[in-house]
Design an enzyme around this catalytic site. Structure first.
Site, short mmCIF file in Angstrom:
data_model
loop_
_atom_site.label_atom_id
_atom_site.label_comp_id
_atom_site.label_asym_id
_atom_site.label_seq_id
_atom_site.Cartn_x
_atom_site.Cartn_y
_atom_site.Cartn_z
CE LYS A 200 -3.69 2.30 2.56
NZ LYS A 200 -4.58 2.24 3.73
CE LYS A 253 -6.17 1.77 -0.70
NZ LYS A 253 -6.61 1.86 0.66
#
Ligand code: PBG
Length: 332
Positions: A200, A253
């Site tokens: 992330k 992400k």
């Protein structure tokens, strides 16, 4: 030079693009609604629903409206959701995140009572639940790693106890996958799966989400725990340690600017991979479509296909309902 001569020493790539049947026969990647998971925001003490300004078509739901929305999603063939909570109260220990009657816990129970087969994933994080807006516990202006783990594990446990199928930690503290797995197993939730937001990045593409989840950090930023967008090899270290700690699935992400990272992670681990097509990626499409600048449907399908091509097994996306609707219109 005789221009009636056709040279033979070049490839005829166009032969297989000649008809629609041929094109679909040789198509390498296809997206179906069954590959998509839709994020839903459930807000405590809200009656009805409120549209999020920067995300047309995305809402905060009270529990009553959430029920209606999930009925519709099931009807359309969207296989599941990832739930985000917006609590009525925040405190330093993020206690609304792991209360048995917290808003996410109530939402899980309600959805599972109505539709036991609808997949329920939950975002596990503290940032919406404490006034600092950070994803872990704050001590003297520092986001402390190890002390955060027990609250994160407690949150995951409360989601499992409410009936979640999959818990998905997004906090980016080190060791949280191991902590959650141990806590779930000790409490008899061996069969609850763990999807780690392993890779992330500290991204500007989360802007509309933070407005939606009221989770913008009150001081500083998230760069001491989320990854530097300039790093790709580091993603493989994050992925490897989360698999070693017991993650069943990994996530990359955001999605669009990180297709190369999804591809690299796909090459380096064998667990299923998801990518999260985040809030600003959605807002950009919607804004351009509203101005009549792009063909929304074609553009969304092209993006979804690119995520599969990069190696994602499934996609978390705010477009999921639209994609399912388009497929239903085509007779699927
Ligand atoms: C919070 C969280 C964020 C997102 C998912 N979980 C925001 C952040 O880390 O700041 C982003 C989702 C989106 O932008 O759609 N832990």
């Amino acid at each position: 030079m005789n221009d009636s001569v056709t040279p033979r020493d070049f490839a005829r790539h166009r032969r297989l693009r000649r008809t629609s049947a041929l094109r679909s026969l040789i198509r390498e990647f296809e997206v179906s609604a069954s590959d998509l998971v839709i994020p839903l925001f459930v807000q405590e003490d809200l009656n009805g629903k409120e549209e999020i300004a920067a995300m047309p078509g995305v809402y905060h739901y009270g529990l009553d409206e959430l029920r209606r929305e999930v009925d519709e999603l099931v009807q359309l063939g969207v296989p599941g959701t990832i739930l985000f909570g917006i609590p009525a109260d925040k405190d330093d220990l993020s206690s609304s995140a792991y209360r048995a009657d917290g808003v996410v816990q109530q939402a899980i129970r309600q959805i599972k009572a109505d539709h036991p087969d609808f997949l329920v994933m939950t975002d596990v994080c503290l940032c919406q639940y404490n006034p600092s807006g950070h994803c872990g516990v704050v001590r003297d202006g520092v986001i402390v790693n190890d002390e955060s783990l027990r609250y994160i594990a407690e949150t995951a446990l409360s989601h499992a106890a409410a009936g979640a199928d999959v818990v998905a930690p997004s906090d980016m503290m080190d060791g949280r996958v191991a902590a959650i797995r141990a806590t779930l197993d000790e409490n008899g939730f061996q069969d609850v799966a763990l999807l780690s937001y392993a890779v992330k990045y500290a991204s500007a593409f989360y802007g509309p989400f933070r407005e939606a989840a009221h989770s913008a950090p009150a001081f500083g930023d998230r760069r001491t725990y989320q990854m530097d967008p300039a790093n790709a090899r580091e993603a493989l270290r994050e992925a490897a340690s989360d698999v070693a700690e017991g993650a069943d699935m990994l996530m990359v992400k955001p999605a669009l600017s990180y297709l190369d990272v999804t591809y690299r992670v796909r090459q380096s681990v064998n667990v299923p991979i998801a990518t999260y097509n985040v809030s600003a990626e959605y807002s950009m499409v919607k804004a351009a479509a509203r101005n009549g600048w792009v063909d929304e449907r074609s553009m969304v399908m092209e993006m979804m296909t690119s995520f599969k091509r990069a190696g994602a097994d499934f996609i978390i996306t705010y477009h999921a309902k639209d994609v399912a609707r388009w497929q239903a219109e085509m007779g699927r």
